[in-house]
Motif scaffolding. Structure first.
Motif, short mmCIF file in Angstrom:
data_model
loop_
_atom_site.label_atom_id
_atom_site.label_comp_id
_atom_site.label_asym_id
_atom_site.label_seq_id
_atom_site.Cartn_x
_atom_site.Cartn_y
_atom_site.Cartn_z
N SER A 268 0.81 -1.22 0.00
CA SER A 268 0.00 0.00 0.00
C SER A 268 0.84 1.26 0.00
N ASP A 269 2.06 1.21 0.54
CA ASP A 269 2.89 2.43 0.50
C ASP A 269 3.38 2.75 -0.91
N HIS A 270 2.98 1.92 -1.91
CA HIS A 270 3.34 2.19 -3.30
C HIS A 270 2.12 2.38 -4.21
N VAL A 271 0.92 2.04 -3.68
CA VAL A 271 -0.28 2.12 -4.54
C VAL A 271 -1.46 2.84 -3.86
N THR B 45 14.20 0.26 -4.57
CA THR B 45 13.83 0.31 -3.15
C THR B 45 13.03 -0.95 -2.84
N ASP B 46 12.82 -1.26 -1.58
CA ASP B 46 12.07 -2.46 -1.20
C ASP B 46 12.77 -3.72 -1.70
N LEU B 47 13.96 -3.96 -1.20
CA LEU B 47 14.66 -5.19 -1.55
C LEU B 47 15.45 -5.68 -0.34
N ALA C 139 16.73 6.46 -0.15
CA ALA C 139 15.27 6.49 -0.14
C ALA C 139 14.68 5.45 0.80
N HIS C 140 13.38 5.55 1.01
CA HIS C 140 12.60 4.60 1.82
C HIS C 140 13.19 4.45 3.22
N LEU C 141 13.65 5.55 3.82
CA LEU C 141 14.16 5.50 5.19
C LEU C 141 13.02 5.25 6.16
#
Ligand code: ZN
Ligand code: ZN
Length: 267
Positions: free
Chosen positions: A61-64, A149-151, A222-224
């Motif tokens: 949800s933090d991406h859509v 990000t997100d990996l 990013a994505h801290l």
């Protein structure tokens, strides 16, 4: 101006970025509300109605979060992989309880390059606990922008895709000590630290030390995590790892913020 890049929002409360050339403007993820996305675009002097397309990394949800409303309002193509779309549609219901649908979805596959206007987009698989998560590189006018990000870690295939970037946007999610000692339940801590979770400051620093070609003009962290990181810890780890490769022209470190859009990078 050839290519401009800005991160509009970054972190667990929503992710969104914009990459554009003179002709083409692509939104990467739609993780903040439609209203907030439009507000932040306007802050940068961008006209939201001039967006060409939206590309989506994965269905968390933090991406859509703002996707359905943005898609309805802007009526532009939404690029998502099949599994990401299905996972998104299952979790979204319309007012009749039916799975949501996008009017203009354009499917793509990881590993297969596609074109949006004059931007060549290359999606690649990343290790993360979603249906079919991807990172992207964007190429236009001889400029390459990499986005990961997100990996949970940086596999060799991701390293290859991120080679020779002029702008590198990378996850620097958490400080391991802060995460271990922080307030999350153990199961969540384990998920974040796993091979399909999020990249720590140290893991990103390892990438910079051992696997990065050093050629980017800008490196964006990013994505801290707001709970498990401090911007200065993330910056310190990245700058130490980049070492003398940080010069006036190379490896300038920028932190993407959750609360305000980043001053655009223009190359
Ligand atoms: Zn995610
Ligand atoms: Zn995320």
């Amino acid at each position: 101006m050839a290519v401009s890049v800005s991160v509009l929002a970054s972190g667990s409360r929503g992710n969104c970025a914009v990459v554009h050339t003179a002709r083409t403007k692509v939104l990467v993820d739609a993780g903040v509300s439609c209203r907030e996305t439009i507000k932040r675009l306007r802050t940068l002097g961008e006209d939201p109605s001039s967006l060409t397309a939206i590309v989506i990394t994965h269905e968390h949800s933090d991406h859509v979060y703002g996707l359905a409303t943005l898609a309805k309002r802007l009526r532009i193509p939404i690029f998502m992989t099949g599994p990401t779309y299905q996972a998104w549609a299952r979790s979204m219901r319309d007012e009749n309880g039916m799975p949501a649908a996008l009017e203009r979805r354009e499917p793509f596959q990881a590993g297969r390059c596609f074109q949006i206007g004059d931007i060549a987009v290359m999606p690649f698989t990343i290790p993360h606990d979603a249906a079919d998560p991807v990172g992207f590189t964007f190429k236009a006018e001889g400029v390459k922008v990499g986005f990961a990000t997100d990996l949970g870690y940086v596999p060799a295939s991701v390293r290859d895709h991120l080679s020779r970037c002029d702008v590198l946007i990378m996850e620097s999610n958490h400080d391991l000590e802060m995460l271990r000692g922080g307030p999350y339940p153990w199961s969540v801590k384990q998920r974040v630290m796993s091979r399909v979770g999020h990249l720590s400051n140290d893991a990103l620093a390892d990438f910079f030390r051992n696997d990065y070609d050093g050629g980017a003009a800008y490196v964006v962290l990013a994505h801290l995590s707001e709970q498990n990181n401090h911007p200065e810890l993330a910056r310190g780890a990245a700058e130490a790892a980049l070492g003398p490769r940080r010069t006036l022209l190379h490896n300038r470190v920028i932190l993407a913020s959750q609360v305000e859009p980043m001053e655009p990078i223009r190359l």
